[in-house]
Design an enzyme around this catalytic site. Structure first.
Site, PDB file in Angstrom:
ATOM      1  N   GLU A   9      10.982   1.039   9.577  1.00  0.00           N
ATOM      2  CA  GLU A   9      11.917   2.419   9.803  1.00  0.00           C
ATOM      3  C   GLU A   9      10.973   3.951   9.652  1.00  0.00           C
ATOM      4  OE1 GLU A   9      14.650   2.833   8.637  1.00  0.00           O
ATOM      5  OE2 GLU A   9      14.815   0.968   8.336  1.00  0.00           O
ATOM      6  N   GLU A  55      11.028  16.072  14.123  1.00  0.00           N
ATOM      7  CA  GLU A  55      10.811  16.102  12.482  1.00  0.00           C
ATOM      8  C   GLU A  55       9.906  17.272  12.478  1.00  0.00           C
ATOM      9  OE1 GLU A  55       9.789  12.409  11.515  1.00  0.00           O
ATOM     10  OE2 GLU A  55      11.406  12.829   9.662  1.00  0.00           O
ATOM     11  N   LYS A 100       0.761  -1.279  -0.013  1.00  0.00           N
ATOM     12  CA  LYS A 100      -0.009   0.805   0.469  1.00  0.00           C
ATOM     13  C   LYS A 100       0.927   1.062   0.013  1.00  0.00           C
ATOM     14  CE  LYS A 100      -1.634   2.911   3.327  1.00  0.00           C
ATOM     15  NZ  LYS A 100      -1.539   3.935   2.362  1.00  0.00           N
ATOM     16  N   CYS A 158      14.222  11.151   4.760  1.00  0.00           N
ATOM     17  CA  CYS A 158      14.168  10.633   5.992  1.00  0.00           C
ATOM     18  C   CYS A 158      15.719  11.290   6.671  1.00  0.00           C
ATOM     19  CB  CYS A 158      14.049   9.391   6.419  1.00  0.00           C
ATOM     20  SG  CYS A 158      14.970   7.954   4.974  1.00  0.00           S
TER      21      CYS A 158
HETATM   22  P1  NAD Z   1       3.084   8.526   7.497  1.00  0.00           P
HETATM   23  O1  NAD Z   1       3.293   7.343   8.517  1.00  0.00           O
HETATM   24  O2  NAD Z   1       1.826   9.260   7.292  1.00  0.00           O
HETATM   25  O3  NAD Z   1       1.819   7.275   6.173  1.00  0.00           O
HETATM   26  C1  NAD Z   1       3.277   6.307   6.051  1.00  0.00           C
HETATM   27  C2  NAD Z   1       1.991   5.235   5.313  1.00  0.00           C
HETATM   28  O4  NAD Z   1       1.360   4.935   6.527  1.00  0.00           O
HETATM   29  C3  NAD Z   1       1.113   5.879   4.082  1.00  0.00           C
HETATM   30  O5  NAD Z   1       1.087   4.719   3.038  1.00  0.00           O
HETATM   31  C4  NAD Z   1       0.262   5.620   5.317  1.00  0.00           C
HETATM   32  O6  NAD Z   1      -1.005   5.536   4.080  1.00  0.00           O
HETATM   33  C5  NAD Z   1       0.110   4.997   5.891  1.00  0.00           C
HETATM   34  N1  NAD Z   1      -0.969   5.240   7.700  1.00  0.00           N
HETATM   35  C6  NAD Z   1      -1.208   5.722   7.592  1.00  0.00           C
HETATM   36  N2  NAD Z   1      -1.841   5.655   8.740  1.00  0.00           N
HETATM   37  C7  NAD Z   1      -2.095   4.403   9.144  1.00  0.00           C
HETATM   38  C8  NAD Z   1      -2.776   3.264   9.598  1.00  0.00           C
HETATM   39  N3  NAD Z   1      -3.639   3.340  10.911  1.00  0.00           N
HETATM   40  N4  NAD Z   1      -2.600   2.195   9.969  1.00  0.00           N
HETATM   41  C9  NAD Z   1      -1.641   1.503   8.877  1.00  0.00           C
HETATM   42  N5  NAD Z   1      -1.579   2.575   7.758  1.00  0.00           N
HETATM   43  C10 NAD Z   1      -0.978   3.776   8.044  1.00  0.00           C
HETATM   44  O7  NAD Z   1       4.172   9.302   7.123  1.00  0.00           O
HETATM   45  P2  NAD Z   1       4.278  10.261   5.713  1.00  0.00           P
HETATM   46  O8  NAD Z   1       3.789  11.054   6.452  1.00  0.00           O
HETATM   47  O9  NAD Z   1       4.155   8.932   4.221  1.00  0.00           O
HETATM   48  O10 NAD Z   1       5.975   9.618   5.327  1.00  0.00           O
HETATM   49  C11 NAD Z   1       6.393  10.617   6.486  1.00  0.00           C
HETATM   50  C12 NAD Z   1       7.506  10.318   8.014  1.00  0.00           C
HETATM   51  O11 NAD Z   1       8.071   9.292   7.046  1.00  0.00           O
HETATM   52  C13 NAD Z   1       8.153  11.208   8.161  1.00  0.00           C
HETATM   53  O12 NAD Z   1       8.613  10.938   9.526  1.00  0.00           O
HETATM   54  C14 NAD Z   1       9.433  10.324   8.003  1.00  0.00           C
HETATM   55  O13 NAD Z   1      10.935  10.683   8.527  1.00  0.00           O
HETATM   56  C15 NAD Z   1       9.117   8.933   7.485  1.00  0.00           C
HETATM   57  N6  NAD Z   1      10.875   7.842   6.621  1.00  0.00           N
HETATM   58  C16 NAD Z   1      11.475   7.096   6.727  1.00  0.00           C
HETATM   59  C17 NAD Z   1      12.255   6.700   6.044  1.00  0.00           C
HETATM   60  C18 NAD Z   1      13.675   6.165   6.596  1.00  0.00           C
HETATM   61  O14 NAD Z   1      13.935   4.690   6.294  1.00  0.00           O
HETATM   62  N7  NAD Z   1      13.270   5.405   8.124  1.00  0.00           N
HETATM   63  C19 NAD Z   1      12.670   7.381   4.971  1.00  0.00           C
HETATM   64  C20 NAD Z   1      11.364   7.482   4.511  1.00  0.00           C
HETATM   65  C21 NAD Z   1      10.025   8.396   5.347  1.00  0.00           C
END
Ligand code: NAD
Length: 495
Positions: free
Chosen positions: A266, A398, A190, A301
């Site tokens: 991650e 962040e 997803k 990230c």
């Molecule tokens: P997010 O956590 O809001 O969303 C990530 C994914 O989770 C999306 O597909 C979203 O639809 C899904 N999601 C949201 N709520 C959910 C739920 N209740 N149940 C299951 N899935 C759910 O993150 P974002 O805004 O898309 O990305 C930004 C974040 O990701 C930042 O914190 C960033 O640091 C982190 N990030 C980490 C890495 C890494 O490798 N460590 C890489 C890129 C981004």
């Protein structure tokens, strides 16, 4: 790859239309779900729609994945054949690299110069890497009494659920899908509701490469519905996730409330980039530090979003940093002359605005930037903020935007103390010409990666590890295949 503006423009005019889910080898309409508008952050305009999947859509994808796994067309395929198909997929990604990059940029706003390498470029390399690796991962024979033969098999886990964010969908998606497929699993992926288009296209390319129907499914939709259904499914064996900590906690709860599936997380970071007085060419280090904080509008990230500079060079370094920030051309992500593109979503843009307001309230000093750039798209000026205190929110939280906090330190011990004073531990950087100091810092910093005299650029051969609240897992490297395997013991009494 040499990029040509006319080729980019030609591709950016194509229509996206109404995208469907890719389930069981084909495009599927939704069963009771709705639609989500795809808004292009560079223009603020709608360019298409994706499906807001219902529970039935997600369940259909999981069922297709399970059927394909049990049927064994992929899970029991000869490894050399699986390898050939993953190589073919890498080739197809390369063939369509510019199409994929432009589509992705229209979806999430990353500057095209970065997107071409970081998205299709890195995804192709990832599929090649795990394709090459898959027949080099052996089982074991353990030392036993002579009448016993103890074999440890490594088997695919079954159905892998992957949930990814919007900042680098293809790259991060590939980090999960490639090792999972290499190990013989079926996958339900997803993407983020804010950037799904390139991963839908990846599913189509995988089918073209010969990945059998049902083995790789891509379903779009909201986290709280589609993501939750994957998380709570008793038929998903492993969950692999990149995103925010808040959602990571949900996923651990889903696992506890369902089948105890392993959950690899991650998460975010607030990564210190530490500049010592013996860093060398100060102007160049300032330029690279600005890039570490502002590339992809800071939506990285591992972004070096917390600068720690030695007191003795604070003023000249800050001046060079501000100059680099002000010289960064922010604009249309599809233009080759833009250094930095758009913020991924309107909500994310507003988060940047709020972070700067909060900093002002906390008594921090805005050295440069701090504003949204007027226009239809979502743009924010590269921003440098001198933190008034160690507890300022801009130091602690962040932002995931082009907002860089600056603190200073007197000596190595203080640099280490400030750097490690965070609940995150994803990445870090050290700039020093003193090799002993650099190695000492590598040992002392609590982070999954320490960049020395550079920032970023680690490739698929090396793991990206989340420490502290940056996650409980890792992506990349040969070892990532094991995330998607289980061990089975055969304990055999010999006659
Ligand atoms: P997010 O956590 O809001 O969303 C990530 C994914 O989770 C999306 O597909 C979203 O639809 C899904 N999601 C949201 N709520 C959910 C739920 N209740 N149940 C299951 N899935 C759910 O993150 P974002 O805004 O898309 O990305 C930004 C974040 O990701 C930042 O914190 C960033 O640091 C982190 N990030 C980490 C890495 C890494 O490798 N460590 C890489 C890129 C981004």
């Amino acid at each position: 790859m040499a990029l040509d503006q006319a080729e980019i423009d030609r591709r950016s005019a194509s229509t996206v239309g109404s995208m469907r889910n890719f389930i069981d080898g084909d495009w599927r309409e939704s069963d009771g779900g709705g639609q989500i508008e795809v808004i292009s952050p560079g223009s603020g305009q709608q360019i298409g729609t994706i499906i807001d999947s219902s529970e039935a859509d997600i369940s259909a994808a999981i069922a297709a994945a399970r059927r394909s796994f049990v049927a064994g067309h992929w899970s029991r395929m000869a490894p050399q054949q699986r390898k050939a198909i993953l190589f073919k997929l890498a080739e197809l990604i390369d063939r369509d690299a510019l199409d994929l990059a432009v589509l992705g940029v229209r979806d999430n706003g990353t500057e095209i110069g970065m997107a071409i390498a970081a998205e299709p470029g890195s995804a192709a390399a990832t599929f090649r890497f795990y394709g090459e690796a898959l027949d080099k991962v052996n089982g074991d024979i353990t030392p036993t009494a002579p009448e016993i033969l103890s074999l440890i098999h490594r088997e695919p886990v079954g159905v892998v659920g992957a949930i990814v964010p919007w900042n680098f969908p293809l790259m991060i998606g590939a980090w999960k899908v490639a090792p999972a497929l290499a190990a013989g699993n079926s996958v339900v992926l997803k993407p983020s509701e804010a950037a799904s288009l390139t991963l839908l296209r990846l599913a189509e390319l995988a089918a073209e490469a010969g990945v059998p129907a049902g083995v790789f499914n891509v379903v779009t939709g909201q986290g709280a519905t589609a993501g939750q259904t994957i998380g709570l499914s008793n038929d998903v064996d492993v969950l692999t996730f990149t995103g925010s900590g808040i959602v990571g906690r949900h996923l651990l709860r889903y696992a506890a409330d369902s089948n105890f599936k392993a959950v690899h997380l991650e998460l975010g970071g607030k990564s210190p980039n530490i500049v010592f007085e013996d860093c060398g060419d100060l102007e160049e280090v300032a330029r690279q530090s600005a890039r570490a904080a502002f590339a992809n509008s800071g939506q990285v990230c591992v972004s070096g979003s917390r600068l720690l500079v030695q007191e003795s060079i604070r003023e000249p370094f800050l001046a060079a940093l501000a100059k680099a920030a002000d010289g960064t051309v922010v604009g249309d992500p599809l233009r080759l002359d833009s250094h930095v593109g758009a913020i991924g979503t309107k909500a994310q843009l507003e988060k940047n605005v709020r972070a700067v307001e909060q900093a002002r309230v906390a008594g921090d000093t805005i050295v440069t930037g701090g504003e949204q750039i007027a226009g239809d798209g979502y743009f924010f000026r590269p921003t440098v903020i001198a933190a008034g205190s160690e507890d300022s929110p801009v130091v602690r939280e962040e932002v995931f935007g082009p907002v860089l906090s600056v603190q200073s330190f007197r000596d190595e011990d203080e640099a280490v103390r400030l750097a490690n004073d965070s609940h995150y531990g994803l990445a870090s950087g050290v700039w020093s010409q003193n090799i002993s100091r650099a190695h000492r810092m590598v040992r002392r910093l609590q982070a999954g990666v320490v960049h020395v005299n550079c920032y970023g650029g680690a490739d698929i051969t090396a793991p990206l590890v989340g420490t502290k609240q940056s996650g409980n897992g890792f992506d990349r490297s040969l070892a990532a295949i094991e995330k998607y395997q289980k061990r089975k013991t055969a304990w055999i009494r010999l006659g």
